[in-house]
Structure formats: structure tokens, C-alpha cells
Write an enzyme that holds these catalytic residues in place. Structure first.
Site: not given
Length: 334
Positions: A38, A107
Site C-alpha cells: 500500500h 483500492e
């Protein structure tokens, strides 16, 4: 046999600590380790987001036995698929064949940072499918030129390829994803213990004449601590975002967005969905639905950056013994 793994959660620790925990987790007996990829933590209280590929390279050098996964990398926006292919091949070389490339459609939280917006889910899946084709082509070792709907590759070749091919796991959440990716992936990754999804995966593979069903990889959060109240408080502070579900979590763009979306989530709400405290049996029961649904690889996320050392020292070995015993008994009764 069900395998149990440890999560190197980049959102809650810096790179040096992650590498140290990776060594400790291997010594404690975990079968594999997954590394999140991430650009941002989910909540500001988590406080970290080092580059996953630098961490994986370091972990590959300091471990000897555990399998390694990226869990999962989005190869569509923040990374071009050609770069992902190169990174994966390099880590496989460093890991002497222990690495599996986990991929997903991403995401908003992590992909919006390059300033190209956030596509709808159907387009994201189309982009992922094309990215998979590019990655597979490069893994073949030849010179690749690609002119697709989303990607261009100009005279690219991976000059350092591992002898052991890089396996690819793809995160899938429903029947449409299964239909699109069953023949493109080697393994299934899933966000919840959905036995129907696992069945659809195996059925789609068999219908396409694929050899073997591959591995089914899942992940479950836990918050072990000698003090249950402290565990509940920590889980609420750092992991209350988890209850939003994938369809919500995939679309919120910032840590502030996650904080706002979860402002009314209470500590007791979190404790209902995540086992908190010293009760190993409660953790076993939280993990049980995964092997009962047909998952072969189950990674546990110990919540809390400052809680890893104590967990690995005091809880990891008895917990592994308990989940392995329960899973073996469950398989014997099938």
C-alpha cells in the site's frame, strides 16, 4: 494440509521492524509470510507505509524456509504491469523460488496518488486482466511488444528470470471475477471465508481443463494481548476500517475518509468481528471458517505495530499448535 502464515503489515510498521518480524515469524514456525503493498495506511493511527518490494527483497535474504507472497499488489495504475513483472522476477530470484505474486484490482486509497482518478470496478477488472497478460508475456522471457486497450509495452524483456516460475494469485470476490480470472491465475486469494466462491473457483478451473485447483489464500485479523481491554482498544484504534467490507474499502480515497466512515464504530463492534485478548481458542474459532471453506493458506494479521514482539514471543507457537491441531481434526472428519 492447511498452512498458516504471518502478515507483514506495512501499514503498521516501518521497514526494519518488518524485516525483523519476518525472521522471528519464521523461527516461530509460520509456513509462509504475506506482505501488504500500500502507498498509505488505512488510518492515520497506523502510521506507516514503506515500499513493499524493498521489504520483500530484504525479507527474501534474511529468511530461508517460509514462502513469501505479495498480498496483494495492484499492477494497473500505481505500477505498470511491466514493472510488476520485473519486481516479481527479482524477488523470486532472491527468495530461491519461494515467492508468489499476489495481484488485485486495487483500492482508491493507494492508486489515486498518481492523479489519474479511480475507475469503476468493471474497468478495474478489465485493466487487471490485461495487466496479467502483459506480466505472463514478460515471464516468458522473450521480447515483448504490446498494444492493448490500457497498456503499451515497447521492446521489453526481463533479463533476470528465475528458474522456478513465479506463480500468480489473484484476489477475487465474486462469480464475475472467477469467470474472468480463473484461467489467468494459478491461485485464488479471497477476502472472506466464502465456500461457494472456492467451489466456483475449482469448478471454473476444471471446466477450462486447468491442471489442479491451485492454492486458496485468505487472511484473518486477530488482536492477541494478555489484557483483553487493551486488545479491544488497539483493534478499535487501528482496525475499525476492516468492518466496512471490500466494496466500501476499495473506494474511499484517504485516511480521513476512513476515519469519517468509521467514526461511529464502537470498540465492542470491533470486538464482535475480531478476536481480542489472550484466548487462543477464540482465535481458533475465528480462523476455523477459512479451512472449513476450503482455504489452503491462511495468514493471520496481528493488529498493532507495537504488539508484534510480544505476540511472536509468547503467543505464536501455542497459537500455531492450536490452529494446526483443530484444522487437522477438521480434515480428518471430512
Amino acid at each position: 494440509m492447511t498452512r498458516f502464515g504471518y502478515t507483514l503489515m506495512t501499514e503498521q510498521n516501518g521497514p526494519k521492524d518488518l524485516v525483523r518480524y519476518a525472521v522471528s515469524a519464521e523461527r516461530r514456525g509460520f509456513d509462509f509470510e504475506v506482505c501488504s503493498d500500500h502507498f498509505s495506511p488505512w488510518l492515520a493511527s497506523q502510521g506507516h507505509a514503506p515500499n513493499a518490494w524493498a521489504v520483500l527483497g530484504a525479507v527474501a535474504q534474511v529468511t530461508e524456509r517460509v514462502d513469501l507472497y505479495s498480498y496483494v499488489t495492484c499492477p494497473t495504475m500505481r505500477y505498470h504491469p511491466a514493472i510488476v513483472a520485473q519486481q516479481a522476477a527479482t524477488v523470486q530470484l532472491l527468495a530461491d523460488g519461494r515467492f508468489t505474486l499476489g495481484l488485485g484490482s486495487g483500492e482508491n486509497l493507494n492508486e489515486h496518488v498518481i492523479g489519474k482518478g479511480w475507475p469503476a470496478i468493471a474497468q478495474r477488472q478489465d485493466m487487471l486482466a490485461e495487466a496479467l497478460e502483459v506480466i505472463r508475456a514478460l515471464f516468458g522471457g522473450g521480447l515483448v511488444d504490446w498494444r492493448g486497450e490500457y497498456y503499451r509495452v515497447d521492446s521489453a524483456r526481463l533479463w533476470d528470470l528465475p528458474e522456478v516460475p513465479v506463480g500468480i494469485a489473484v484476489s477475487m470476490t465474486g462469480q464475475k471475477a472467477i469467470q474472468k480470472f480463473a484461467t489467468l491465475a494459478d491461485h485464488l486469494a479471497a477476502v472472506e471465508p466464502n465456500g461457494d466462491l472456492v467451489h466456483e473457483w475449482h469448478s471454473a478451473r476444471q471446466a477450462s481443463g486447468m491442471a489442479g485447483g491451485g492454492r486458496v489464500i485468505g487472511q484473518v485479523p486477530i488482536c492477541w494481548d494478555p489484557d483483553r481491554d487493551a486488545a479491544v482498544e488497539r483493534a478499535h484504534d487501528q482496525f475499525r476500517w476492516f468492518g466496512g467490507g471490500w466494496h466500501v474499502n476499495a473506494n474511499l480515497p484517504t485516511t480521513a475518509g476512513f476515519a469519517g466512515a468509521t467514526q461511529f464504530v464502537r470498540p465492542e463492534d470491533v470486538a464482535e468481528s475480531i478476536p481480542c485478548g489472550p484466548d487462543v481458542d477464540a482465535i481458533v474459532e475465528a480462523v476455523r471458517p477459512y479451512w472449513e471453506a476450503g482455504f489452503t493458506d491462511i495468514a493471520m494479521i496481528q493488529i498493532g505495530g507495537d504488539a508484534q514482539d510480544l505476540f511472536l514471543k509468547e503467543a505464536a507457537e501455542p497459537l500455531l499448535a492450536a490452529v494446526r491441531s483443530a484444522a487437522d481434526q477438521g480434515h480428518d472428519g471430512e
